[in-house]
Design a protein around this motif. Structure first.
Motif, PDB file in Angstrom:
ATOM      1  N   VAL A 147      22.534  22.955   9.621  1.00  0.00           N
ATOM      2  CA  VAL A 147      23.226  24.240   9.679  1.00  0.00           C
ATOM      3  C   VAL A 147      24.413  24.236  10.654  1.00  0.00           C
ATOM      4  O   VAL A 147      25.531  24.563  10.264  1.00  0.00           O
ATOM      5  N   LEU A 150      27.151  21.997   9.218  1.00  0.00           N
ATOM      6  CA  LEU A 150      27.863  22.598   8.095  1.00  0.00           C
ATOM      7  C   LEU A 150      28.783  23.709   8.573  1.00  0.00           C
ATOM      8  O   LEU A 150      29.887  23.874   8.064  1.00  0.00           O
ATOM      9  N   LEU A 154      32.631  23.808   7.917  1.00  0.00           N
ATOM     10  CA  LEU A 154      33.192  24.974   7.230  1.00  0.00           C
ATOM     11  C   LEU A 154      34.362  25.537   8.029  1.00  0.00           C
ATOM     12  O   LEU A 154      35.379  25.940   7.459  1.00  0.00           O
ATOM     13  N   GLU A 158      38.135  25.935   6.825  1.00  0.00           N
ATOM     14  CA  GLU A 158      38.834  27.218   6.911  1.00  0.00           C
ATOM     15  C   GLU A 158      40.170  27.076   7.620  1.00  0.00           C
ATOM     16  O   GLU A 158      41.186  27.621   7.188  1.00  0.00           O
ATOM     17  N   VAL A 168      39.807  33.862   4.242  1.00  0.00           N
ATOM     18  CA  VAL A 168      38.728  34.779   3.852  1.00  0.00           C
ATOM     19  C   VAL A 168      38.851  36.110   4.574  1.00  0.00           C
ATOM     20  O   VAL A 168      38.099  37.028   4.312  1.00  0.00           O
ATOM     21  N   MET A 181      34.416  31.090  -1.724  1.00  0.00           N
ATOM     22  CA  MET A 181      33.660  30.215  -2.628  1.00  0.00           C
ATOM     23  C   MET A 181      34.299  28.836  -2.734  1.00  0.00           C
ATOM     24  O   MET A 181      33.609  27.824  -2.799  1.00  0.00           O
ATOM     25  N   LEU A 184      33.362  26.858   0.183  1.00  0.00           N
ATOM     26  CA  LEU A 184      31.982  26.382   0.077  1.00  0.00           C
ATOM     27  C   LEU A 184      31.892  25.200  -0.874  1.00  0.00           C
ATOM     28  O   LEU A 184      31.128  24.264  -0.660  1.00  0.00           O
ATOM     29  N   LEU A 187      32.911  22.245   0.875  1.00  0.00           N
ATOM     30  CA  LEU A 187      31.830  21.883   1.786  1.00  0.00           C
ATOM     31  C   LEU A 187      30.725  21.149   1.025  1.00  0.00           C
ATOM     32  O   LEU A 187      30.204  20.135   1.486  1.00  0.00           O
TER      33      LEU A 187
ATOM     34  N   ILE B  68      23.078  24.566   2.773  1.00  0.00           N
ATOM     35  CA  ILE B  68      24.302  25.187   2.241  1.00  0.00           C
ATOM     36  C   ILE B  68      23.994  26.594   1.755  1.00  0.00           C
ATOM     37  O   ILE B  68      24.747  27.541   2.010  1.00  0.00           O
ATOM     38  N   ALA B  70      21.804  28.554   2.918  1.00  0.00           N
ATOM     39  CA  ALA B  70      21.647  29.420   4.093  1.00  0.00           C
ATOM     40  C   ALA B  70      22.986  29.693   4.768  1.00  0.00           C
ATOM     41  O   ALA B  70      23.293  30.820   5.129  1.00  0.00           O
ATOM     42  N   VAL B  71      23.805  28.634   4.901  1.00  0.00           N
ATOM     43  CA  VAL B  71      25.093  28.776   5.592  1.00  0.00           C
ATOM     44  C   VAL B  71      26.077  29.611   4.777  1.00  0.00           C
ATOM     45  O   VAL B  71      26.946  30.278   5.330  1.00  0.00           O
ATOM     46  N   SER B  72      25.908  29.609   3.449  1.00  0.00           N
ATOM     47  CA  SER B  72      26.886  30.291   2.592  1.00  0.00           C
ATOM     48  C   SER B  72      26.983  31.775   2.903  1.00  0.00           C
ATOM     49  O   SER B  72      27.903  32.439   2.443  1.00  0.00           O
ATOM     50  N   VAL B  74      27.635  32.758   5.813  1.00  0.00           N
ATOM     51  CA  VAL B  74      28.569  32.877   6.933  1.00  0.00           C
ATOM     52  C   VAL B  74      29.971  33.344   6.512  1.00  0.00           C
ATOM     53  O   VAL B  74      30.455  34.341   7.034  1.00  0.00           O
ATOM     54  N   PRO B  75      30.669  32.663   5.568  1.00  0.00           N
ATOM     55  CA  PRO B  75      32.030  33.111   5.268  1.00  0.00           C
ATOM     56  C   PRO B  75      32.075  34.506   4.645  1.00  0.00           C
ATOM     57  O   PRO B  75      33.136  35.112   4.587  1.00  0.00           O
ATOM     58  N   PRO B  84      26.363  34.376  -1.388  1.00  0.00           N
ATOM     59  CA  PRO B  84      26.140  33.487  -2.525  1.00  0.00           C
ATOM     60  C   PRO B  84      24.858  32.677  -2.456  1.00  0.00           C
ATOM     61  O   PRO B  84      24.698  31.761  -3.249  1.00  0.00           O
TER      62      PRO B  84
END
Lengths: 296, 227
Positions: A147, A150, A154, A158, A168, A181, A184, A187, B68, B70-72, B74-75, B84
């Motif tokens: 986590v 990532l 991320l 960004e 975003v 999206m 992601l 990522l 991913i 879980a982290v998705s 965040v944005p 998502p």
């Protein structure tokens, strides 16, 4: 990580304590019992971090509590004592008491969970989990480790995309969602490719060769056994009180008085003892600290 | 192996139906019985995975997909109730199958709650996301899931079901004497959030599911995982 006071106990003991307290909140449907429980938990929160964590959750807890307090009397019309009429509907005393008890139960259980998150930290949680199922624990540990990684990646994505004009935080919701999206997706592709490397390095270090043993981060000490015995004894006493219906306020067919009578005092004493346990542990430390400060 | 899987799945679907019909028959002790039923339908899958032999690559891939998912969140933190996670679980389940879909769903719930805080909702989330992954994986070879429209319908339905199911932890644990008006009111209060979740699922699935499925599928074939 802190290892004093409540934190010095074995995670299994902590978990047992929380399970017993949650059962207590669910079984003891009596306003006095519940109010005592909530009161003790509030003091405990104040002792462990001056209620900082509690503040971040307070809006949610209060909204839910008010929601129940208002709605239960409106919809629950079973009872014998009519208090007043609201838009032509009778409002029952029983329903108001019921609402108070439901709200207190909910607040109590949420308070228990907020402190549980502070006391049973991630490492302790995974340790407990590993005893039940090593495969799940290994998987969650891997994911927990991924986590922050990532998140870092991320953030990099960004920042790079911001230079190219994709963001975003700016633009219409449609654009923001779409950009989010796409980040992601970048990522996903990058991380899947790199995860193979992590996996191969696991294999190279012998994963899957033989049965894994696990590192014992915590051992049961004498005081853990004493604490566990104490929790189990007070816990079973509490369940006994529920079984005798001493810690339950009967609403129907006849409303019982909320004041405590005879045997009920024994069970509230037991409940207090159980709740005061972590308070005593923490309070002792605070008192010691204050004492030594004064000596200096 | 394949047969035991089928039996497990049929059993858990039957148990889920029982869980839904149960309040119509008996309303006393609903909470304890429903928790029991949930446990019975949930634990076999948890157990089955814990006994499964996985290669390190498969294990790490499951972990990264769960992370991913879980982290998705965040944005999308700035957009309320749009996340998502469900989409990621569905996309991964369509490629990797029911068992992996279930594992990724459960893992996403555990991991995101480890960071956001455990609560009485954790087991419900584990169950809900696990079952979303499981059913998406089960339906992956049907015409319904292969067609974009079917996928979107699934996402929409699942968005609402997830919200309703998450309301249950509150309803079941708090309201002893279940009265339907109360439940309806509570559910109508969450309607807009559920709708946002359902619609965002549809939008994500419509715009991105093909790309994500392609990426995961290519990866699966390239390294020969989960065969």
């Amino acid at each position: 990580m802190s290892t004093r006071g409540v934190w010095s106990f074995h995670p299994a003991v902590m978990l047992a304590y929380y399970v017993v307290v949650i059962i207590g909140f669910m079984l003891s449907q009596h306003p006095v019992f519940l109010a005592v429980g909530v009161g003790f938990l509030l003091v405990f929160h104040f002792l462990i971090d001056k209620g900082k964590q509690l503040k971040t959750w307070s809006t949610m807890i209060l909204t839910l509590a008010v929601f129940i307090l208002v709605l239960t009397p409106v919809f629950n019309r079973r009872g014998n004592h009519i208090l007043f009429y609201l838009f032509g509907n009778q409002v029952m005393l029983e329903a108001i008491i019921q609402g108070i008890m439901l709200a207190l139960t909910l607040v109590g259980i949420l308070l228990v969970f907020i402190s549980l998150n502070q006391i049973i930290s991630q490492d302790r949680f995974l340790y407990l989990f590993a005893r039940i199922s090593p495969q799940w624990a290994l998987l969650s540990m891997l994911a927990v480790r991924f986590v922050p990684l990532l998140k870092k990646r991320l953030k990099e994505i960004e920042e790079i995309q911001k230079v190219r004009g994709f963001s975003v935080t700016k633009g219409s919701i449609k654009e923001r969602g779409k950009n989010g999206m796409l980040f992601l997706q970048a990522l996903l592709t990058g991380s899947l490719e790199q995860s193979i490397q992590s996996a191969d390095s696991m294999s190279a270090r012998g994963y899957g060769q033989q049965k894994r043993t696990h590192y014992q981060a915590f051992t049961m000490k004498n005081k853990d056994w004493y604490a566990l015995t104490f929790i189990l004894v007070t816990g079973s006493c509490m369940v006994f009180g529920w079984w005798l219906e001493d810690s339950v306020l009967s609403l129907l067919p006849v409303l019982e008085t909320s004041q405590l009578e005879q045997r009920e005092w024994v069970f509230i004493a037991n409940w207090t003892l159980l709740l005061a346990f972590p308070l005593w542990l923490e309070g002792k430390e605070v008192a010691k600290w204050k004492f030594y400060l004064q000596k200096i | 192996m394949a047969r035991s899987k089928k039996i497990l799945i049929i059993l858990s679907v039957a148990v889920l139906l029982l869980l839904c019909c149960f309040p119509l028959i008996i309303s006393e002790h609903y909470m304890i019985v429903s928790l029991l039923i949930m446990g019975i339908s949930f634990l076999p899958f948890m157990y089955r995975f814990s006994k499964q032999k996985l290669t390190s690559r498969e294990l790490v891939m499951l972990a990264i997909l769960g992370a991913i998912a879980a982290v998705s969140r965040v944005p999308f933190a700035s957009l309320p109730s749009v996340q998502p996670t469900t989409f990621v679980i569905i996309a991964a389940a369509i490629v990797l199958g029911p068992q992996s879909g279930f594992v990724i769903g459960v893992l996403a719930a555990i991991v995101s709650n480890l960071f956001l805080g455990q609560g009485p909702w954790t087991p419900w989330q584990m169950y809900a996301w696990g079952m979303i992954g499981l059913t998406a994986g089960l339906l992956r070879n049907t015409l319904f899931m292969k067609h974009m429209l079917g996928r979107c319908v699934y996402g929409f339905g699942v968005g609402f079901l997830f919200g309703w199911f998450m309301n249950l932890w509150f309803v079941v644990s708090m309201i002893n004497q279940i009265s339907w008006t109360e439940i309806l009111l509570y559910y109508s209060a969450s309607f807009y959030f559920d709708l946002a979740h359902a619609l965002s699922n549809v939008i994500f699935l419509f715009l991105f599911s093909n790309a994500w499925i392609k990426i995961i599928k290519r990866f699966k074939t390239k390294y020969g995982l989960f065969e």
